[in-house]
Structures are given as structure tokens and as C-alpha cells.
Design a protein around this motif. Sequence first.
Motif, short mmCIF file in Angstrom:
data_model
loop_
_atom_site.label_atom_id
_atom_site.label_comp_id
_atom_site.label_asym_id
_atom_site.label_seq_id
_atom_site.Cartn_x
_atom_site.Cartn_y
_atom_site.Cartn_z
N SER A 121 0.78 -1.11 0.00
CA SER A 121 0.11 0.01 0.00
C SER A 121 0.95 1.39 0.07
CB SER A 121 -1.00 0.19 1.33
OG SER A 121 -1.43 1.32 1.31
N LEU A 122 0.43 2.26 -0.81
CA LEU A 122 1.27 3.40 -0.83
C LEU A 122 0.94 4.47 0.33
CD1 LEU A 122 1.01 3.95 -4.63
CD2 LEU A 122 3.02 3.39 -3.50
N GLY A 123 -0.39 4.29 0.95
CA GLY A 123 -0.70 5.30 1.90
C GLY A 123 -0.73 4.68 3.19
N GLY A 124 -0.57 3.56 3.61
CA GLY A 124 -0.59 2.98 4.83
C GLY A 124 0.89 2.67 5.45
N ALA A 125 0.83 2.88 6.74
CA ALA A 125 2.10 2.88 7.58
C ALA A 125 3.17 1.67 7.09
CB ALA A 125 1.83 2.57 8.97
N SER A 126 2.34 0.47 6.94
CA SER A 126 3.20 -0.64 6.54
C SER A 126 3.98 -0.46 4.97
CB SER A 126 2.44 -2.03 6.23
OG SER A 126 1.38 -1.80 5.66
N GLY A 127 3.25 0.25 4.21
CA GLY A 127 3.45 0.38 2.74
C GLY A 127 4.66 1.53 2.93
N ILE A 128 4.44 2.68 3.55
CA ILE A 128 5.53 3.54 3.66
C ILE A 128 6.79 2.94 4.35
CG2 ILE A 128 5.91 5.58 4.85
CD1 ILE A 128 3.19 6.57 4.59
#
Length: 241
Positions: A121-128
Amino acid sequence: MTNKDAGSLSIMSALAVEVAFKRWIVPRFEQQTGIRPGIVWEPTTVLMRRVENGERADIILAIDHAMDRLVQDDIVRRETRIPVARAMVGLAVRKGAPRPDISTVDALKSVLRGARSVAFSLGGASGIYFQQLIQDLGIADEVKARAVTIPAGFTAAKVASGDAEYAVQQISELMSIDGVDVIGPFPEEIQAFTDFSAALFADARHPAAAQAFLDLLESDEAIAAYGNGGLASLVRAPSAA
């Protein structure tokens, strides 16, 4: 609980607790009170944008650093804030597919480099976190060339549909999607632990019902639900322990 609190409760919640809430906590709350909460599920980053745009509910559950801001700005009631659970990032594969070893940094790196595609995910904490991780591991170009990205939501849906071989997200979020198997967490030395807390909005319309829900979040039943839902409880130890 007063008459004006009966029958209604609104919650804004990060995605990490969805499994624990939907499978155990919310049904228990409905059983106890007869109230079915209305829940908005979004990554904390999206929830914060909605709050900044003036949206409110009775309760918000969010990542701690975001909750710190809400407390500081008096958007939530400081005295109602409670720690809830800790999430960790992991990897999922389509149900029944082989589960590779990701127990060491080198093993995980090898799996990511050899993957047909990785969803994040681009927007979630895990993706960042994941985007920075692959940069630090020196495999960003290889992984991104075969990446399947979503702006927000559940990355495991891409694995269940066959659009990606692996999905990266917090384990509790990976568990929200049927048709996938969670391989396990990333190694501890590169793990991103994320703590979540909950609180009442300062202008909560149903404060008694909201407080009853917060009380349930600290119960032995909730502690068990967090563990079963892929999270580590931040609540006190169960009273029976």
C-alpha cells in the motif's frame, strides 16, 4: 447509559484491528448493549485527513503518533485515551501456495528479489515502511519493477485475486482477506512495530456508549481477540493470569 446514548455509536478506526473487532469485539459489544456500531475503516493517514476536514465520530482508534496530535489539539479527550494493541508487518501468499522462509533478513531479501510480484500500500504505514526497507536493503529497483501497489486498503486482496504473488502489510490486516495464508512476520531486527490507542472525541455525541466500548477494549475478551487477530495486546495482563 442515558437514553440519548442508546442505539447509536460511531467509530473511526485504523485497519489493523478489523479482524479482532469484526470477529469478536463488536459482536460481544452488540450482545452486551444491543448497539451495532457504525465503523469507518481507513489507514490512520486517511483518518487524520478526514479529521482535519472536520469529520468526527464518538471514538477514534489510530496509530499512537497520530493520537498524540489529537490529544495535543484537544480533538480527543486526553483522560479517555487507552493503549490497545501492537501490530507487526508480515508477508502473505495465496492460500495453499508454498510458504518460503523469511526468518532472516537474507532469506526475506532473497524471497523479495525472486518474487513474481509484491503488493503493498502506498498510503498505509506498512507500505511507507516497506518502501524505505527495500531501499535500505538495496533491492528497491528490483521490487518496484514488479510491484502491485494500491493507494490504501488491504494488499492481500491482490494475492487472493492472483494479481500478486506476495502481499506486504501488518499481519492483522493480511488476516482480513480470505484466500491467503500469512507466512509470518518480518525478522525482528528490521520489523516495524506500530502501536495503536483509542479515545473519545471531545465532542462525542454518545459518550456513555463510547465509554462502554472503550471499557470492552480493556477486557480479557478483547485481549484474547487481539492475539487471535494477529496483534499483540497493549492492555494489562488478563485478570485470570
